[in-house]
Design a protein around this motif. Sequence first.
Motif, short mmCIF file in Angstrom:
data_model
loop_
_atom_site.label_atom_id
_atom_site.label_comp_id
_atom_site.label_asym_id
_atom_site.label_seq_id
_atom_site.Cartn_x
_atom_site.Cartn_y
_atom_site.Cartn_z
N LEU A 110 -24.97 -12.58 14.36
CA LEU A 110 -24.47 -13.61 13.39
C LEU A 110 -24.79 -15.27 14.05
O LEU A 110 -24.72 -15.30 15.11
N CYS A 111 -25.24 -16.05 12.94
CA CYS A 111 -25.55 -17.42 13.59
C CYS A 111 -24.32 -18.18 12.88
O CYS A 111 -24.28 -18.24 11.81
N ILE A 112 -23.39 -18.59 13.53
CA ILE A 112 -22.34 -19.38 13.09
C ILE A 112 -22.87 -20.54 12.47
O ILE A 112 -22.21 -20.85 11.40
N GLN A 113 -23.70 -21.38 12.88
CA GLN A 113 -24.33 -22.67 12.29
C GLN A 113 -24.73 -22.29 10.83
O GLN A 113 -24.21 -22.89 9.65
N ARG A 114 -25.52 -21.22 10.57
CA ARG A 114 -26.03 -20.90 9.43
C ARG A 114 -24.99 -20.33 8.45
O ARG A 114 -25.12 -20.56 7.00
N LEU A 115 -24.05 -19.73 8.88
CA LEU A 115 -22.84 -19.04 8.03
C LEU A 115 -22.00 -20.22 7.57
O LEU A 115 -21.92 -20.38 6.32
N GLY A 146 -20.32 -10.46 17.22
CA GLY A 146 -21.06 -11.00 16.38
C GLY A 146 -22.39 -10.06 16.09
O GLY A 146 -23.30 -10.51 15.39
N ASP A 147 -22.41 -8.81 16.40
CA ASP A 147 -23.53 -7.84 16.28
C ASP A 147 -23.23 -7.32 14.76
O ASP A 147 -22.23 -6.50 14.69
N TYR A 183 -23.17 -16.22 19.61
CA TYR A 183 -23.17 -14.87 20.05
C TYR A 183 -24.53 -14.46 20.56
O TYR A 183 -24.38 -13.72 21.76
N LEU A 184 -25.68 -14.87 20.34
CA LEU A 184 -26.79 -14.70 21.09
C LEU A 184 -26.90 -15.19 22.29
O LEU A 184 -27.28 -14.44 23.37
N VAL A 185 -26.36 -16.44 22.60
CA VAL A 185 -26.22 -17.00 23.94
C VAL A 185 -25.47 -16.27 24.81
O VAL A 185 -25.74 -15.97 25.98
#
Length: 660
Positions: A110-115, A146-147, A183-185
Amino acid sequence: MSEVRAVFAPEGALSQSLPGFQPRPAQQAMAAAIAALDKAGAQLVVEAETGTGKTFAYLAPALLKGGKVILSTGTRNLQEQLFHRDLPRLREALAPRAVAALLKGRSNYLCIQRLEQNIRHPVDADELILDQLQTVRDWANRSKSGDLSELTTLPEDAPVLPRVTSTIDNCLGRECPHYEDCYLVKARKEALEADIVVVNHHLFCADLVLKDTGFGELIPAADLIVFDEAHQLPDIASQYFSDTVSTRQIVEWCRDIQLLYKTVVRDARSLSQIADQLERAARDLRLCFPIDPERGNWRDALQKDDLSQSSTRLGELISRARAICKQLLGRDKDLDNCYERLELIHKRWELLQATQITGYSYWFESTPRHVSMHRTPLSVAEPFGKQLAEQDARWVFTSATLTVNGSFDYFCERLGVSNENTMILDSPFDFQQQAMLCLPRYLPEPHERAMPQALADIVRQVVAHNSGGTFVLFTSHRMLQLVAGLVQDTLSRPVLIQGQTSKRELLNQFVEAGNGVLLGTSSFWEGVDVRGDALRCVMIDKLPFSSPDEPLLQARVEDAKLRGLDPFASIQIPQAVITMKQGAGRLVRDVTDRGVLIICDNRLVTRQYGATFLASLPPMARTRSLQQALDFLQKAPPPQSNDPAGDEELKAVSTSTPDI
């Protein structure tokens, strides 16, 4: 005895800690060969047939030797199986302090910014997407990783997913306001700190070629890199050495621009207008192709007036949008990122128009909504081999299907890998007793109209004699649908057809049924492990040659001709042999499995190249009598072949010219 061999010994660590573990000589040999790789850059290529236990064979030396290890698998499903099932068992027995991490590609997180952006300003969102956005938001409040695989309430192809995940193009990196919580970081940080990292080939190649931010630090730090299911690697690597532009990329760029226009650059009306025009031009380009999805030659397609005009128009609008966007640089980080994305699209688009440059295949692929254009190098041996040479790691490539008639040349030459250190490890299964290969007599040729009915008749006979399950594997969706239409209403047991639901759900239904009939194409030829009576017969409609009009194959064939090679012998046969070996490998998965492999293609005995296929298949009992194969299904233990013409007739070939 070496440390790694001792682990696999009858009284070794694995026998003591894993109930039912049985030492296997082939497994010990492979583990010892990996442990013996003692210098940077060393390479080992291993064909380990089904049943040799190759997973434990590479995990044991990886755990014992220490250092940084990257394990790369063919698919995400295999990646999760390795991380959640196989690795924990050996880690507990051999190196309980070793830290392992699972790392997926950015589209899995999940990308928090784009959500947040899409919740505040859902551009072009219908009711379905709005409902899915709420579902994602509710889940995000509970998730720690965030997976998105945790989000089982949404289908895998949910339209909301591209809106709430990032790409290398639209990720803001350290400039993102949510960077510390990303989450990716976090996943990449865990991978950097871990001793063993489990990835997949797509992620590995993406980073190797694109140097995606963050993961790029992993590869140079690795002491050992293992590719499982390595036969998939050349084709996957080709994708990442390609230059690609898709109308989906362009449409998503336009949507992101419209979002920025409504939020941070409201005075830049010209930017919104050019985004509108560019999105329409991208959709118009898709309309130049037939409704049904297809793949084709991009060079040839550009010769058509309507497509040439649409292509030129799209290129002009990309240039204009780039110029307008450039004037606004510095006003917003997201907008600066959009400019960089468009700059990359512009460069790739120009390469895709320069179709006179040789050494590449120019091709397109359409879906119902989009079309993508590709410029793919005909060989990745040089760039991939160069990347390997620049790393100090030790390299292991393994799969059950790497050789063609006992030779690694085809695999190694495609990937630029050394074939100086190779191993072929035979399966411990007794194929002569456990399985029978049947090539039924009197079949039509694969291209004849009578073939679908002939296949349907064999399916019915198999079902009548087989108390267990049956796989019917096809080389084309068209033949699958024809045969499915003939058998699905005539069989009294579950008939499962690819496309009815997800692959995972189909397999679950098949195993649960115990006597089902599953009709599938390419995705069921490999990566499927069904043991016992649930699968007792695998039937293959014809030799799996790639379609002659496949654009990348066409380009490779032409290149082979220019180099004075026989393209059929050097490209098409090896490719088909490896695919056939994968399909045949679905049948016997355990020492107690019994079953029949039926290949419905006369060319195995009427064409000279048939001998190459037969030599590459497991040493099963052989017959041309369908009745004998059906009897084999009903008897346990299976009888020895008593067809006097069986083996000899399968070895007999003619010198007919190749036909596909």
